[in-house]
Design a protein around this motif. Structure first.
Motif, short mmCIF file in Angstrom:
data_model
loop_
_atom_site.label_atom_id
_atom_site.label_comp_id
_atom_site.label_asym_id
_atom_site.label_seq_id
_atom_site.Cartn_x
_atom_site.Cartn_y
_atom_site.Cartn_z
N UNK A 1 -5.95 -4.23 8.63
CA UNK A 1 -5.90 -5.67 8.84
C UNK A 1 -5.80 -6.46 7.53
N UNK A 2 -6.18 -5.85 6.43
CA UNK A 2 -5.97 -6.50 5.14
C UNK A 2 -4.49 -6.76 4.89
N UNK A 3 -3.66 -5.78 5.24
CA UNK A 3 -2.21 -5.93 5.10
C UNK A 3 -1.71 -7.02 6.06
N UNK A 4 -2.16 -6.96 7.30
CA UNK A 4 -1.79 -7.95 8.31
C UNK A 4 -2.09 -9.36 7.81
N UNK A 5 -3.27 -9.58 7.28
CA UNK A 5 -3.67 -10.92 6.84
C UNK A 5 -2.81 -11.41 5.69
N UNK A 6 -2.43 -10.51 4.78
CA UNK A 6 -1.55 -10.91 3.68
C UNK A 6 -0.20 -11.37 4.22
N UNK A 7 0.34 -10.64 5.19
CA UNK A 7 1.64 -11.00 5.77
C UNK A 7 1.58 -12.35 6.46
N UNK B 1 19.42 -14.26 9.35
CA UNK B 1 18.57 -15.31 8.81
C UNK B 1 19.32 -16.62 8.60
N UNK B 2 18.61 -17.72 8.82
CA UNK B 2 19.15 -19.03 8.48
C UNK B 2 19.35 -19.12 6.97
N UNK B 3 20.16 -20.08 6.54
CA UNK B 3 20.29 -20.34 5.11
C UNK B 3 18.91 -20.70 4.56
N UNK B 4 18.50 -20.01 3.51
CA UNK B 4 17.19 -20.17 2.90
C UNK B 4 16.06 -19.60 3.76
N UNK B 5 16.41 -18.69 4.68
CA UNK B 5 15.39 -17.99 5.44
C UNK B 5 14.68 -16.95 4.59
N UNK B 6 13.59 -16.40 5.11
CA UNK B 6 12.72 -15.53 4.31
C UNK B 6 12.60 -14.12 4.91
N UNK B 7 12.43 -13.16 4.03
CA UNK B 7 12.07 -11.79 4.40
C UNK B 7 10.72 -11.48 3.76
N UNK B 8 9.79 -11.00 4.55
CA UNK B 8 8.51 -10.53 4.02
C UNK B 8 8.52 -9.02 4.14
N UNK B 9 8.63 -8.36 3.01
CA UNK B 9 8.91 -6.93 2.93
C UNK B 9 7.67 -6.21 2.41
N UNK B 10 7.13 -5.31 3.20
CA UNK B 10 5.95 -4.53 2.79
C UNK B 10 6.38 -3.09 2.56
N UNK B 11 6.16 -2.60 1.34
CA UNK B 11 6.58 -1.24 0.97
C UNK B 11 5.42 -0.52 0.29
N UNK B 12 5.44 0.79 0.37
CA UNK B 12 4.38 1.61 -0.21
C UNK B 12 4.61 1.81 -1.70
N UNK C 1 1.16 -6.79 -5.77
CA UNK C 1 0.57 -5.57 -5.24
C UNK C 1 -0.73 -5.90 -4.52
N UNK C 2 -0.97 -5.16 -3.46
CA UNK C 2 -2.22 -5.28 -2.72
C UNK C 2 -2.84 -3.88 -2.68
N UNK C 3 -4.09 -3.79 -3.15
CA UNK C 3 -4.75 -2.49 -3.24
C UNK C 3 -6.14 -2.58 -2.63
N UNK C 4 -6.51 -1.56 -1.87
CA UNK C 4 -7.80 -1.54 -1.20
C UNK C 4 -8.17 -0.09 -0.89
N UNK C 5 -9.45 0.23 -0.98
CA UNK C 5 -9.93 1.54 -0.53
C UNK C 5 -10.57 1.36 0.83
N UNK C 6 -10.12 2.17 1.80
CA UNK C 6 -10.72 2.10 3.13
C UNK C 6 -11.51 3.38 3.40
N UNK D 1 -9.62 6.58 1.42
CA UNK D 1 -8.21 6.64 1.09
C UNK D 1 -7.75 5.29 0.55
N UNK D 2 -6.76 5.33 -0.34
CA UNK D 2 -6.29 4.14 -1.04
C UNK D 2 -5.08 3.51 -0.35
N UNK D 3 -5.20 2.23 -0.05
CA UNK D 3 -4.03 1.44 0.33
C UNK D 3 -3.47 0.84 -0.95
N UNK D 4 -2.20 1.09 -1.22
CA UNK D 4 -1.56 0.58 -2.43
C UNK D 4 -0.13 0.21 -2.06
N UNK D 5 0.10 -1.08 -1.84
CA UNK D 5 1.40 -1.53 -1.35
C UNK D 5 1.95 -2.68 -2.19
#
Length: 269
Positions: free
Chosen positions: A69-75, A169-180, A215-220, A257-261
């Motif tokens: 949910x940490x990733x979800x909240x960032x998005x 996408x519309x002109x000036x639309x956005x992409x929110x891209x989450x990658x490892x 970067x978003x990093x968290x240990x779960x 385990x480490x979340x590092x995205x």
């Protein structure tokens, strides 16, 4: 107002009782579970493309416990920061639908939201979260959405097609891209692989204007063996375990385990 398009001719789809039809007469029935299958036979390499049901169930169990949910909240924060409400939003590669459903919950507005995945099993699972989303079986290489109609596309840990992103996408639309990042889930990698290879991420960067990237990093802490195996089995790493290393699975219990995205917001002009 939805922006669904026929995958064959890209003309608008119009709801007619329990089917969607386009101007050329192509017809797509709404399934009993309230999703629409817009995946054409030429757009799939196998009869059942996408993640298998076992992997999807592991993903569902893991995500429903809130570990990511940490990733979800960032998005969601990025969506709210860059796009005004209401918005036309596509969650690309939505899998079993957890992120899509929770995005809708957290936005809590009149945005029109689409969840698209190539896995029919995944979309069938997604409909159990809510029917108040356009759940679509489809291919990211042929997105069944009208040209230049979306405000934002979210893509979390999924393959994208640059041309289709730009078209939808519309002109000036956005992409929110989450990658490892290379050290995402590194503790699993240390168990599975003889050597951890750090690959460049240049090939997953998109050729659009970067508005923000961080970067978003968290240990779960995974609380038990079931939770640990669920996370491992929802990743490709599980299927790369060599035969001689499989006994390691029997030793797994509680696990840190480490979340590092990397979260990157692109704007498409």
């Amino acid at each position: 107002m939805h922006q669904l398009a026929c995958p064959k001719c890209h003309e608008p789809l119009v709801l007619n009782q329990k089917s969607y039809r386009c101007f050329h007469g192509h017809c797509y029935d709404i399934a009993k579970q309230k999703y629409i299958n817009l995946l054409l036979n030429p757009d799939k390499a196998t009869n059942n493309p996408g993640d298998n049901k076992e992997s999807l169930l592991c993903r569902q169990h893991h995500l429903n416990k809130g570990y990511y949910d940490g990733i979800l909240n960032e998005v969601v924060q990025c969506i709210e920061k860059y796009t005004p409400s209401p918005r036309q939003l596509l969650d690309l590669g939505c899998g079993e639908g957890y992120y899509t459903y929770r995005i809708k919950q957290l936005l809590n507005d009149d945005s029109t939201i689409y969840g698209l995945d190539i896995s029919k099993a995944g979309i069938q699972m997604a409909t159990k979260y809510t029917k108040d989303i356009y759940w679509i079986v489809g291919n990211s290489k042929n997105i069944p959405i009208l040209d230049h109609s979306l405000d934002v596309i979210t893509a979390l840990f999924t393959v994208v097609n640059v041309a289709e992103l730009k078209r939808c996408l519309k002109n000036n639309g956005y992409i929110i891209h989450v990658t490892a990042n290379p050290y995402h889930l590194v503790e699993f990698k240390e168990l599975i692989y003889d050597e951890i290879k750090v690959k460049s991420d240049q090939y997953i960067r998109l050729p659009f204007d970067i508005i923000e990237s961080y970067d978003y990093k968290q240990t779960i802490h995974l609380k038990n063996r079931e939770d640990t195996l669920n996370l491992l089995q929802m990743t490709p790493h599980y299927y790369h375990i060599k035969k001689e290393r499989r006994p390691i699975l029997e030793t797994l219990g509680e696990f840190d385990v480490t979340i590092d995205i990397r979260i990157t917001v692109y704007q498409v002009s």
